[in-house]
Design a protein around this motif. Structure first.
Motif, PDB file in Angstrom:
ATOM      1  N   PRO A  53       0.836  -1.215   0.000  1.00 25.41           N
ATOM      2  CA  PRO A  53       0.000   0.000   0.000  1.00 25.41           C
ATOM      3  C   PRO A  53       0.865   1.258   0.000  1.00 25.41           C
ATOM      4  N   THR A  54       0.615   2.143  -0.969  1.00 25.25           N
ATOM      5  CA  THR A  54       1.349   3.413  -1.046  1.00 25.25           C
ATOM      6  C   THR A  54       0.371   4.510  -1.430  1.00 25.25           C
ATOM      7  N   LYS A  55       0.774   5.743  -1.196  1.00 22.79           N
ATOM      8  CA  LYS A  55      -0.063   6.893  -1.559  1.00 22.79           C
ATOM      9  C   LYS A  55       0.163   7.196  -3.032  1.00 22.79           C
ATOM     10  N   LYS A  56      -0.847   7.010  -3.841  1.00 20.29           N
ATOM     11  CA  LYS A  56      -0.704   7.243  -5.266  1.00 20.29           C
ATOM     12  C   LYS A  56      -1.830   8.132  -5.775  1.00 20.29           C
ATOM     13  N   SER A  57      -1.546   8.868  -6.837  1.00 16.61           N
ATOM     14  CA  SER A  57      -2.603   9.627  -7.505  1.00 16.61           C
ATOM     15  C   SER A  57      -3.469   8.656  -8.294  1.00 16.61           C
ATOM     16  N   ASN A  61      -2.218   5.078  -9.782  1.00 13.16           N
ATOM     17  CA  ASN A  61      -2.887   3.853  -9.378  1.00 13.16           C
ATOM     18  C   ASN A  61      -3.273   3.001 -10.583  1.00 13.16           C
ATOM     19  N   MET A  62      -3.757   3.676 -11.628  1.00  7.14           N
ATOM     20  CA  MET A  62      -4.140   2.962 -12.841  1.00  7.14           C
ATOM     21  C   MET A  62      -2.934   2.248 -13.446  1.00  7.14           C
ATOM     22  N   PHE A  63      -1.837   2.999 -13.586  1.00  9.95           N
ATOM     23  CA  PHE A  63      -0.603   2.401 -14.119  1.00  9.95           C
ATOM     24  C   PHE A  63      -0.183   1.209 -13.245  1.00  9.95           C
ATOM     25  N   SER A 121      11.944   7.531 -13.992  1.00 11.05           N
ATOM     26  CA  SER A 121      10.883   6.630 -14.454  1.00 11.05           C
ATOM     27  C   SER A 121       9.957   6.248 -13.316  1.00 11.05           C
ATOM     28  N   MET A 122      10.523   6.048 -12.130  1.00 12.34           N
ATOM     29  CA  MET A 122       9.693   5.738 -10.959  1.00 12.34           C
ATOM     30  C   MET A 122       8.710   6.869 -10.714  1.00 12.34           C
ATOM     31  N   ASP A 123       9.189   8.097 -10.887  1.00 12.52           N
ATOM     32  CA  ASP A 123       8.344   9.264 -10.702  1.00 12.52           C
ATOM     33  C   ASP A 123       7.222   9.276 -11.753  1.00 12.52           C
ATOM     34  N   VAL A 124       7.573   9.027 -13.011  1.00  8.24           N
ATOM     35  CA  VAL A 124       6.574   9.049 -14.091  1.00  8.24           C
ATOM     36  C   VAL A 124       5.511   7.968 -13.870  1.00  8.24           C
ATOM     37  N   LEU A 125       5.955   6.755 -13.541  1.00  5.28           N
ATOM     38  CA  LEU A 125       5.015   5.644 -13.392  1.00  5.28           C
ATOM     39  C   LEU A 125       4.425   5.562 -11.984  1.00  5.28           C
ATOM     40  N   GLY A 126       4.879   6.447 -11.105  1.00  9.26           N
ATOM     41  CA  GLY A 126       4.316   6.482  -9.757  1.00  9.26           C
ATOM     42  C   GLY A 126       4.708   5.292  -8.902  1.00  9.26           C
ATOM     43  N   ILE A 127       5.872   4.718  -9.156  1.00  4.51           N
ATOM     44  CA  ILE A 127       6.347   3.576  -8.368  1.00  4.51           C
ATOM     45  C   ILE A 127       7.202   4.076  -7.213  1.00  4.51           C
TER      46      ILE A 127
ATOM     47  N   MET C  93       3.866  13.603 -17.177  1.00  3.73           N
ATOM     48  CA  MET C  93       5.181  14.240 -17.266  1.00  3.73           C
ATOM     49  C   MET C  93       5.065  15.759 -17.152  1.00  3.73           C
ATOM     50  N   ARG C  94       4.013  16.312 -17.779  1.00  2.00           N
ATOM     51  CA  ARG C  94       3.812  17.754 -17.711  1.00  2.00           C
ATOM     52  C   ARG C  94       3.530  18.162 -16.268  1.00  2.00           C
ATOM     53  N   LYS C  95       2.666  17.393 -15.608  1.00  2.00           N
ATOM     54  CA  LYS C  95       2.264  17.710 -14.232  1.00  2.00           C
ATOM     55  C   LYS C  95       3.449  17.625 -13.273  1.00  2.00           C
ATOM     56  N   LYS C  96       4.370  16.716 -13.556  1.00  2.00           N
ATOM     57  CA  LYS C  96       5.533  16.533 -12.678  1.00  2.00           C
ATOM     58  C   LYS C  96       6.721  17.373 -13.134  1.00  2.00           C
ATOM     59  N   ASN C  97       6.466  18.279 -14.083  1.00  2.00           N
ATOM     60  CA  ASN C  97       7.531  19.170 -14.570  1.00  2.00           C
ATOM     61  C   ASN C  97       8.723  18.437 -15.155  1.00  2.00           C
TER      62      ASN C  97
END
Lengths: 157, 157, 157
Positions: A53-57, A61-63, A121-127, C93-97
Motif C-alpha cells: 500500500p502506497t499513496k498514489k494519484s 494507481n491505474m498504471f 521513471s519511478m516518478d513518471v510511473l508512480g512507483i 510528465m507535464r504535471k511533474k515538470n
C-alpha cells in the motif's frame, strides 16, 4: 581493456528480462563489474510480487494496477496470448532445468551485479521505493552515464 | 581501437533483422570482424524455409508451428496487419532495388560475418540444428561475452 | 577513453524516444560528442507535425498516412490503448515538470547533438527531406559506422 559492463533494461517482458540477466550474470561470472539500470517498463521486473500500500494519484494507481508485479507476472514480447505464452515459457524452462528469472536475479545479487532503479521513471510511473525489491540503488541518468563511460560493453534491452 | 563488432539479434521482426544485417555487412565491409549472436525470436531468421521433420515435444511443436520459418515469413514490428505490412515492405524494397534480407544474409556469409545460434534459446524453443541454415555455429552466452569483450561496438537488437 | 557516444533510434515509440533523448542530452551535457542515427520508425520522431505535400507513390502515401507525425503524435510501446496511454504519459510528465520529448529535442539541438536521418529508411518508407525537421543531416550506415568506430558507448533503441 575495461572490465565493466552496463545494461539498460527498458523492457519489462519476461523473455528480454531473462536475456538481460543471463548476459549480466555471465559477465559477472567472468569477472566483469556489471551495472543494470532499470527504467520504464523494466521497473516492473524489480517490483515485489505482493501488494504494497502506497499513496498514489488516480493515474499512478491505474498504471500500478495494470503493470505486472515482479518476475512471476511478466508477459513475453511475442506470442504472449494473455499470459499463456509466458506460462508455457516458464513451464518449459523449469522442465529443462534452466534457471528461472527469479533464480537469475538471485545469482546476480550473489555476483554483486549492481541493480539501479531509474528515479525519473519511478516518478513518471508512480512507483515508490517500498514497492521494489531490497538491495537496489536509486539514481538518475548521470549515474548510468558515469558507469557507461568506464565500460566497453553497453547494451539497451 | 578494437576492430570487432558484436550484435545480439533477439528480435525476429523483419525490419529489425534487416537493420541488423545492414549494420553487420556494413561493418564487415569496413574491415571489422563481426559476430552476430541469434537468440530467442531471432532464431527464426535462421530457420530454413522448408519444413524439417524433427522429434519435438507437444509444446515445442506448438512453438515451432506458430513461429515464422526464415526471412520470407517474418513480420514487421509495427503495422504488420497479419503480414500485409511485411509484404508491402518487401515489395517496396524490391521495387527500389534495395537488397532483401535473404540477399543481406548471403552478403554477410561472403564477408565472413560469424553467425552464432544461442544453444540455450534453441533448447527453450525446441529448435534443432537441422532446422537452421548451414554454415553457422552453436554456442552459449560465454562465447558471446568473450567476443563482446574484444569489441568496441556492441548492440542488442 | 573515447568521448563519443552513438545511439541508433530504430523505435518510433514515445517512451523509447524519451529514453533516447534523455541519454543523449545527458551524455552531451557531460561533454560527450553525441550522434543519434534515426532509422525506420524512429524517423517518425523527426517528422514535422504539420502536413507537408510531397510526391509519393500509392504505397508511400499509405505508410505516410498511418505513421505518426512528430513527438506529439507518437504512441507508447506498452499499454498505449489507441493513444490513451501516450496521452496519460504526456499528462503525467507535464504535471511533474519533466521535460517533454519536444523540449528534450530542443535541448539536444542546443547541446550540439548530431541528428542523422537514415537515407535508406527514408527511401523505403517514402519520407522526403522536406517532411523532417530542420537542422538535421542525411546519411547512410557507413556514416553511422564511422561515428560508432570512434565511440565507446553505442546503443540500439
Amino acid at each position: 581493456m575495461s572490465d565493466k559492463s552496463t545494461i539498460i533494461v527498458f523492457s519489462g517482458d519476461l523473455d528480454k528480462a531473462i536475456a538481460s540477466f543471463i548476459i549480466a550474470t555471465g559477465a559477472a561470472a567472468m569477472g566483469k563489474q556489471v551495472t543494470m539500470f532499470f527504467t520504464f517498463w523494466g521497473l516492473n521486473i524489480l517490483r515485489k510480487d505482493q501488494y504494497v500500500p502506497t499513496k498514489k494519484s488516480f493515474l499512478e494507481n491505474m498504471f500500478a494496477k495494470m503493470m505486472p508485479r515482479g518476475p512471476e507476472k511478466l508477459g513475453i514480447s511475442k506470442m504472449n496470448f494473455g499470459g499463456i505464452g509466458a506460462k508455457m515459457m516458464r513451464y518449459i524452462m523449469r522442465k529443462k532445468n534452466i534457471a528461472s528469472l527469479a533464480e537469475l536475479m538471485q545469482t546476480a545479487k550473489e555476483l554483486d551485479v549492481k541493480i539501479i532503479a531509474c528515479a525519473m521513471s519511478m516518478d513518471v510511473l508512480g512507483i515508490k521505493e517500498e514497492e521494489l525489491i531490497d538491495g537496489i540503488e536509486y539514481a538518475g541518468v548521470a549515474t548510468y552515464l558515469a558507469e557507461a563511460d568506464e565500460s566497453n560493453h553497453n547494451l539497451f534491452i
